[in-house]
Design a protein around this motif. Sequence first.
Motif, PDB file in Angstrom:
ATOM      1  N   VAL A 144       0.815  -1.210   0.000  1.00 49.90           N
ATOM      2  CA  VAL A 144       0.000   0.000   0.000  1.00 49.90           C
ATOM      3  C   VAL A 144       0.856   1.270   0.000  1.00 49.90           C
ATOM      4  CG1 VAL A 144      -1.885  -1.186   1.177  1.00 49.90           C
ATOM      5  CG2 VAL A 144      -0.222   0.117   2.538  1.00 49.90           C
ATOM      6  N   TYR A 145       2.103   1.156   0.450  1.00 50.29           N
ATOM      7  CA  TYR A 145       2.968   2.337   0.551  1.00 50.29           C
ATOM      8  C   TYR A 145       3.320   2.907  -0.827  1.00 50.29           C
ATOM      9  CZ  TYR A 145       7.005   5.210   1.936  1.00 50.29           C
ATOM     10  OH  TYR A 145       7.899   6.238   2.120  1.00 50.29           O
ATOM     11  N   PRO A 146       3.918   2.115  -1.733  1.00 49.79           N
ATOM     12  CA  PRO A 146       4.203   2.675  -3.062  1.00 49.79           C
ATOM     13  C   PRO A 146       2.944   3.045  -3.831  1.00 49.79           C
ATOM     14  CG  PRO A 146       4.636   0.314  -3.043  1.00 49.79           C
ATOM     15  CD  PRO A 146       4.405   0.729  -1.621  1.00 49.79           C
ATOM     16  N   ARG A 194       1.410   7.185   7.355  1.00 47.48           N
ATOM     17  CA  ARG A 194       2.393   6.649   8.292  1.00 47.48           C
ATOM     18  C   ARG A 194       2.067   5.196   8.636  1.00 47.48           C
ATOM     19  NH1 ARG A 194       4.181  10.470   6.465  1.00 47.48           N
ATOM     20  NH2 ARG A 194       5.004  12.364   7.456  1.00 47.48           N
ATOM     21  N   TRP A 195       2.942   4.575   9.364  1.00 45.81           N
ATOM     22  CA  TRP A 195       2.807   3.160   9.709  1.00 45.81           C
ATOM     23  C   TRP A 195       3.251   2.930  11.140  1.00 45.81           C
ATOM     24  CZ3 TRP A 195       6.221   5.433   6.415  1.00 45.81           C
ATOM     25  CH2 TRP A 195       7.556   5.457   6.813  1.00 45.81           C
ATOM     26  N   THR A 196       2.733   1.851  11.720  1.00 53.20           N
ATOM     27  CA  THR A 196       3.128   1.420  13.055  1.00 53.20           C
ATOM     28  C   THR A 196       2.846  -0.073  13.167  1.00 53.20           C
ATOM     29  OG1 THR A 196       2.926   1.916  15.425  1.00 53.20           O
ATOM     30  CG2 THR A 196       0.884   1.876  14.136  1.00 53.20           C
ATOM     31  N   TYR A 240      12.248   0.942   1.630  1.00 54.45           N
ATOM     32  CA  TYR A 240      11.425   0.342   2.683  1.00 54.45           C
ATOM     33  C   TYR A 240      11.694   1.072   3.991  1.00 54.45           C
ATOM     34  CZ  TYR A 240       9.570  -3.992   0.585  1.00 54.45           C
ATOM     35  OH  TYR A 240       8.867  -4.906  -0.144  1.00 54.45           O
ATOM     36  N   PRO A 241      11.252   2.324   4.141  1.00 47.87           N
ATOM     37  CA  PRO A 241      11.520   3.040   5.386  1.00 47.87           C
ATOM     38  C   PRO A 241      10.881   2.376   6.599  1.00 47.87           C
ATOM     39  CG  PRO A 241       9.922   4.223   4.045  1.00 47.87           C
ATOM     40  CD  PRO A 241      10.475   3.126   3.192  1.00 47.87           C
ATOM     41  N   PHE A 242       9.962   1.443   6.345  1.00 48.97           N
ATOM     42  CA  PHE A 242       9.292   0.693   7.410  1.00 48.97           C
ATOM     43  C   PHE A 242       9.941  -0.675   7.636  1.00 48.97           C
ATOM     44  CE2 PHE A 242       7.069   0.895   3.367  1.00 48.97           C
ATOM     45  CZ  PHE A 242       7.183  -0.414   2.917  1.00 48.97           C
ATOM     46  N   ALA A 243      11.167  -0.868   7.124  1.00 43.37           N
ATOM     47  CA  ALA A 243      11.839  -2.166   7.211  1.00 43.37           C
ATOM     48  C   ALA A 243      11.971  -2.645   8.650  1.00 43.37           C
ATOM     49  CB  ALA A 243      13.215  -2.095   6.554  1.00 43.37           C
ATOM     50  N   ALA A 244      12.304  -1.759   9.563  1.00 40.36           N
ATOM     51  CA  ALA A 244      12.476  -2.163  10.963  1.00 40.36           C
ATOM     52  C   ALA A 244      11.165  -2.676  11.552  1.00 40.36           C
ATOM     53  CB  ALA A 244      13.007  -0.987  11.786  1.00 40.36           C
TER      54      ALA A 244
END
Length: 440
Positions: free
Chosen positions: A288-290, A304-306, A377-381
Amino acid sequence: MESVQRILRPHRLHGTNTPRRSTVRLLRSLAALPLLAVLASACDSPTGTGPVTLNWYNFPDDSGALATAAGNCTKASGGRYRVAYNKLPRTADGQRQQLVRRLAARDSTVDILGLDVTWPAEFAEAKWILPWRGANLRRARQDTLEVPLETASWKGRLYAVPYNTNTQLLWYRDDIVPTPPTTWAEMLDMARALAERGKPHYVEIQGAQYEGLTVWFNSLVESAGGSILNARATAPSLGPPAVRAATIMRDLATSPAADPSLSNQMEDQNRLAMESGTAAFEVNYPFVYPSMKANNPKLFKNFRWTSYPRVQAGRPAKPTIGGIDLAVGAYSRHADLAFEAALCLRNRQNQMTAALQGGLPPTLRSLYSDPALVKDYPFAAQVLAALESASIRPKTPAYQNVSIAISHTLSPPSGIEPRSDVERIGSQIQDALESKGLIP
């Protein structure tokens, strides 16, 4: 191959031929057998010469990542084999059906199989795929995340190597949700408050009668400390955690947080609803991010994501993973090469390509700290953290029936009666494990 077919035609050793002529023809046919062996082995390649062809059956990929991997591994083989990427149907049911039909017919051209993470137990129990051993097993386990490996195992043996994985995160808009919720209860309270203020407030989640509904239920059951099956997968477990899971689903579906289309929504409908600006939250996969970046750049600035929501504070969330595992067909004529090629197809280079081009999260732990991946992938962590505490779907050869029992009973979510529905699911699962009732 026409010449091979002519050689295979039975010779007349009796009848009008004289004894001497019969002997001569017999000797000629015996002399032709070495040539027959050469011609038969040459049938692996379209031209009758060249490297062995290894047929890889996997989901259809529009990004080009799988075709690139097949080309990379063909080149890396040094001329010993060529990987032919064969596209399966688009739906998971169609993919499974085609593979089952081929393997039930002992198709020797099925060398490498891309299996949904729910299929290895079924295929292993049917003896359609080969276990991994020795050096291949050690290489398959090296640097690979434990939970994806668990999906590829059955009865203590590894039957496939994880090619990619997937997990859900909670996506939200920070222009209306400055601090994201940590639990489902907090998220529903926020959605109610946003609705009262006339703000976008839907929680987009998979509520249609299909596998996504089963995944939602499984994630909640596991996050509540329970499981759908017992440890040996011989009986349903369920109990209070399952009742709590069903209650959360019912509560969301009957609250202002529910999209009016909830009972018909799958992942892509959730994505589109979030992009349209009517939702505040979305429980979905990283694709959904790209998509948001390309389709709604203005809203993307606040996207944003969590972590996946918890069932209760103090107990970690356990989102259910997806993905594809690569197995070697039991009837392959080139199993040794197929194991080698499968390892190549999911090596570091090819997993990176699949992540960057196809949006498929890797199964190799070290890639999650690679700057090239983290950049896109800034949400990789968060994905890695989710994968390390993730859950898998019930591991059983009867999984198709188990999933049907869950998704049919809990649809539509607004009509869920937690205690009685969980009891009904338990009864149907018991029938499925005993090969009664439901048919996939």
